[in-house]
Write a protein that holds these residues in place. Sequence first.
Motif, short mmCIF file in Angstrom:
data_model
loop_
_atom_site.label_atom_id
_atom_site.label_comp_id
_atom_site.label_asym_id
_atom_site.label_seq_id
_atom_site.Cartn_x
_atom_site.Cartn_y
_atom_site.Cartn_z
N CYS A 170 34.95 41.06 31.91
CA CYS A 170 34.02 40.73 32.99
C CYS A 170 34.05 41.82 34.06
CB CYS A 170 34.40 39.38 33.59
SG CYS A 170 33.33 38.86 34.94
N HIS A 228 33.41 41.40 37.10
CA HIS A 228 33.86 40.89 38.39
C HIS A 228 35.35 41.13 38.59
CE1 HIS A 228 35.37 37.47 41.00
NE2 HIS A 228 34.74 38.29 41.81
N CYS A 265 31.72 33.45 32.24
CA CYS A 265 33.09 33.97 32.29
C CYS A 265 34.06 32.81 32.53
CB CYS A 265 33.20 34.99 33.43
SG CYS A 265 34.87 35.62 33.63
N HIS A 319 35.68 32.87 36.75
CA HIS A 319 34.98 32.37 37.94
C HIS A 319 33.54 31.99 37.65
CE1 HIS A 319 37.98 35.50 39.27
NE2 HIS A 319 38.47 34.40 39.82
S1 FES Z 1 36.47 37.57 36.38
FE1 FES Z 1 34.58 36.93 35.53
S2 FES Z 1 33.62 35.83 37.14
FE2 FES Z 1 35.48 36.55 38.00
#
Ligand code: FES
Length: 105
Positions: free
Chosen positions: A44, A46, A64, A67
């Motif tokens: 991901c 993020h 994901c 989060h």
């Molecule tokens: S690691 Fe994927 S949404 Fe935060």
Amino acid sequence: MSTFVKVATRKELPPGGRKVVEVDGIAVALFNVGGQICAIEDVCTHDGGPLAQGVLVSPQIIACPRHGAEFHVCTGKALTLPAIEDVETFPVKVEGEDILIESFF
Ligand code: FES
């Protein structure tokens, strides 16, 4: 120069299925979306969550597991926060029963 390397067989990836493989040291998540094989990096954008461990909220969209950011499994597009960057996609070829991914190394 690039070349395609075999990473799985069609039998291992039925429609609706997913599988994580490694290509050139990169974790790649394969998805079978109604017969179309798609490949995205299994990380991901993020905060590094393992995308293939998430829930498919539709046949083409994975959430994901960390989060909940949603990504299109064929285009790599980040569709919801907290992710704002798309994930890498990989060209896929199917030859007979074999699924191949493009490798640049
Ligand atoms: S690691 Fe994927 S949404 Fe935060």
